[in-house]
Design an enzyme around this catalytic site. Structure first.
Site, PDB file in Angstrom:
ATOM      1  CE  LYS A 169     -21.293  -7.073   6.361  1.00  0.00           C
ATOM      2  NZ  LYS A 169     -21.553  -8.098   5.329  1.00  0.00           N
ATOM      3  CD  GLU A 175      -7.360 -10.860  14.043  1.00  0.00           C
ATOM      4  OE1 GLU A 175      -8.532 -10.428  14.192  1.00  0.00           O
ATOM      5  OE2 GLU A 175      -7.098 -11.997  13.612  1.00  0.00           O
ATOM      6  N   GLY A 228     -17.768  -8.434   3.333  1.00  0.00           N
ATOM      7  CA  GLY A 228     -16.487  -7.782   3.628  1.00  0.00           C
ATOM      8  C   GLY A 228     -15.521  -7.852   2.467  1.00  0.00           C
ATOM      9  NE  ARG A 229     -16.081 -13.946   0.434  1.00  0.00           N
ATOM     10  CZ  ARG A 229     -16.792 -14.303   1.488  1.00  0.00           C
ATOM     11  NH1 ARG A 229     -16.457 -13.837   2.705  1.00  0.00           N
ATOM     12  NH2 ARG A 229     -17.833 -15.112   1.393  1.00  0.00           N
ATOM     13  CD  GLU A 280     -13.400 -14.696   4.118  1.00  0.00           C
ATOM     14  OE1 GLU A 280     -13.849 -13.578   3.827  1.00  0.00           O
ATOM     15  OE2 GLU A 280     -12.629 -14.885   5.073  1.00  0.00           O
ATOM     16  CG  HIS A 321      14.656 -14.379 -11.628  1.00  0.00           C
ATOM     17  ND1 HIS A 321      15.721 -14.722 -12.446  1.00  0.00           N
ATOM     18  CD2 HIS A 321      13.880 -13.518 -12.356  1.00  0.00           C
ATOM     19  CE1 HIS A 321      15.616 -14.072 -13.596  1.00  0.00           C
ATOM     20  NE2 HIS A 321      14.521 -13.330 -13.572  1.00  0.00           N
ATOM     21  CE  LYS A 376     -13.680 -13.029  12.038  1.00  0.00           C
ATOM     22  NZ  LYS A 376     -14.494 -11.880  11.620  1.00  0.00           N
TER      23      LYS A 376
HETATM   24  O1  F6P Z   1     -12.012 -13.574   7.675  1.00  0.00           O
HETATM   25  C1  F6P Z   1     -13.306 -13.414   8.104  1.00  0.00           C
HETATM   26  C2  F6P Z   1     -13.710 -11.994   7.929  1.00  0.00           C
HETATM   27  O2  F6P Z   1     -14.988 -11.817   8.444  1.00  0.00           O
HETATM   28  C3  F6P Z   1     -13.653 -11.549   6.469  1.00  0.00           C
HETATM   29  O3  F6P Z   1     -14.739 -12.011   5.729  1.00  0.00           O
HETATM   30  C4  F6P Z   1     -13.599 -10.077   6.651  1.00  0.00           C
HETATM   31  O4  F6P Z   1     -13.178  -9.409   5.484  1.00  0.00           O
HETATM   32  C5  F6P Z   1     -12.582  -9.951   7.805  1.00  0.00           C
HETATM   33  O5  F6P Z   1     -12.825 -11.103   8.620  1.00  0.00           O
HETATM   34  C6  F6P Z   1     -12.715  -8.687   8.626  1.00  0.00           C
HETATM   35  O6  F6P Z   1     -14.018  -8.625   9.158  1.00  0.00           O
HETATM   36  P1  F6P Z   1     -14.541  -7.195   9.685  1.00  0.00           P
HETATM   37  O7  F6P Z   1     -14.577  -6.272   8.490  1.00  0.00           O
HETATM   38  O8  F6P Z   1     -15.894  -7.489  10.241  1.00  0.00           O
HETATM   39  O9  F6P Z   1     -13.554  -6.711  10.713  1.00  0.00           O
END
Ligand code: F6P
Length: 495
Positions: free
Chosen positions: A201, A207, A256-257, A342, A373, A477
């Site tokens: 987003k 990453e 995002g979530r 979150e 288990h 972040k």
């Molecule tokens: O963990 C923080 C966050 O912004 C989440 O809310 C989101 O789903 C994830 O990192 C990835 O963010 P993006 O879609 O902006 O890469």
């Protein structure tokens, strides 16, 4: 000072909980009517430590917290994401094409439908092997590069519905800064026939950009991005700056979530086909309609939310254990873990005041029967209090797996009396919701996702917190970026 703990209904619940503690199990009246079924999904909450009075008092709390009004605010596009002053319109993503929903005077349905049409075109092109790499070979491997909400949703969707996936294509996910994650994912892939969907987003997530850079080098820098890359993002400028030509938008008013029904789920749309993706949207919309129109005491997302508030705030049970009794829902656990923790993992209210009550639970879990288990000993005889949401599918009603689920609920809620020695004694009393799905099919998966989106939102209303921002993560972040900058500068100086 938080208004919530001054509410008449809140203090009535406190008194009621005290009475229940005194009465103990014998205070639990006949609970056979604690069961609601809507199309395809049934909530059996007869194993909660409640009485009919508990439900009445919880509904009073919902009314005093203006839950009905705030449900309409969400669905009508009011700025419920208060800290960012934007709506949270994940429900608009699954509105029928004929709908109208205005945001700042503009009907947003046409642009949503345009993105869905683009997703359909891309899915049909790839599924018919008509999307070719730079050397003219058809794409057969699709890799989603993303993390958090840009990974959990698509990964869960594709895993849950894998039997619907096109078998002439292969699907992969890369979602970490592990230096070997990329190499492990592409080990058996061919750069000429691989397409990367870079889902982010913000298009600033370290990453994701780290792995995109690896993918660009692996495909070959000179190849350009049009054949082997699609970006899904709300930050079109950043994507264009990096050279992307194929860009599918999401919007700042989709968290995002909360992006399960957006183009973030493109890999699933390609794998399953647009018709299946449409069934998912229809199921989510079906739950939205139930949420919008059903009286509180019959409203499944509201009831799930209120039962959680009862367990967290009045029985002081801070964790929620999700046990799924179908492997198709295995990845629903990490998906809901992010969605819930979150959204509601906050200790200050929408006015910036620290709260003097518990909020979002610690959500964890796994495939339920395998827990027997693994960590079941702690659940049945440990010292920590746990509440549970257990999921089963009715298509297994004649199979052992459903009997095992029912048996666990019986033991954990009703206990095992002490007979010859205390060793076998199980106190019971664990509050458990049993969510029964008719089957794990696209429409019902959409219903289930929307059910938990709305449950979590209702809890945020009760707790007077913002379910749609993540200030803690965002500030973390910043720290992370500075650390990475240091690492990168060290790497540069080391070479
Ligand atoms: O963990 C923080 C966050 O912004 C989440 O809310 C989101 O789903 C994830 O990192 C990835 O963010 P993006 O879609 O902006 O890469």
């Amino acid at each position: 000072m938080n208004l919530l703990t001054q509410f008449k209904s809140w203090n009535a619940l406190k008194e009621h909980a005290q009475q229940m503690r005194v009465l103990g199990a014998c205070g639990l009246t006949d609970q056979n009517n604690f069961n609601i079924k809507i199309q395809n999904i049934e909530l059996d909450y007869s194993n909660q430590n409640i009485t009919n009075k508990t439900i009445d008092l919880l509904v009073d709390l919902a009314i005093e917290c203006k839950v009905p009004e705030k449900i309409q605010d969400l669905l009508n596009g009011e700025c419920v994401n208060i800290s960012q002053n934007i709506p949270a319109l994940h429900t608009a993503l699954r509105l029928p094409q004929s709908s109208t929903l205005e945001k700042e005077g503009v009907n947003i349905i046409p642009e949503i439908q345009a993105v869905l049409e683009k997703m359909k075109q891309i899915a049909n092109q790839i599924r018919s092997l008509a999307w070719h790499g730079r050397t003219g070979k058809p794409i057969v491997d699709i890799v989603n590069i993303g993390i958090g909400g840009s990974d959990f949703g698509p990964r869960f969707c594709l895993d849950a519905l894998s039997e619907y996936a096109a078998s002439n294509l292969n699907y992969h996910f890369i979602s970490d800064a592990d230096p070997r994650a990329f190499e492990r994912a592409v080990k058996k892939l061919n750069p000429e026939t691989t397409l990367f969907i870079v889902s982010s987003k913000s298009f600033t997530t370290y990453e994701t950009l780290y792995n995109f850079e690896k993918a660009r080098q692996w495909i070959g820098d000179s190849a350009g991005l049009e054949h082997h890359f699609i970006a899904v993002t709300a930050n079109e400028h950043a994507a264009k700056k990096l050279g992307f030509e194929n860009i599918l938008p999401i919007w700042d008013w989709v968290g995002g979530r909360y992006s399960f029904c957006s183009a973030i789920n493109l890999i699933a749309c390609i794998a399953l086909g647009y018709d299946v993706f449409e069934q998912i949207l229809a199921g989510a919309h079906n739950m939205d309609e139930h949420f919008a129109k059903t009286p509180l005491e019959q409203n499944i997302p509201v009831l799930l939310a209120l039962l959680g508030v009862w367990n967290i705030n009045f029985l002081h049970i801070p964790t929620l254990l999700l046990w799924v009794y179908t492997q198709q829902l295995a990845l629903f656990v990490p998906y809901v873990q992010q969605l819930d923790m979150e959204s509601n993992g906050k200790s200050f209210d929408i006015n910036g005041n620290s709260v003097n009550y518990a909020t979002g639970p610690i959500v964890w879990g796994s495939i339920g029967n395998q827990a027997q288990h693994s960590y079941y000993q702690l659940i049945c005889q440990g010292t920590h209090k746990v509440a549970g949401d257990f999921f089963s599918v009715n298509e297994f009603k004649h199979d052992a797996i459903n009997a095992l689920c029912e048996a666990k609920i019986q033991v954990l809620n009703k206990g095992v009396p002490c007979v010859d020695s205390t060793a076998g004694y199980i106190p019971g009393g664990m509050p458990i919701n049993h969510i029964r799905l008719d089957a794990c099919i696209p429409f019902i998966l959409g219903q289930l996702v929307a059910l938990y989106e709305h449950k979590i939102y209702v809890q945020s209303i009760i707790w007077n917190i913002n379910a749609f921002d993540q200030p803690g993560v965002d500030s973390a972040k910043q720290i992370q970026h500075s650390c990475v900058d240091v690492l990168n500068s060290l790497a540069v100086s080391a070479n």
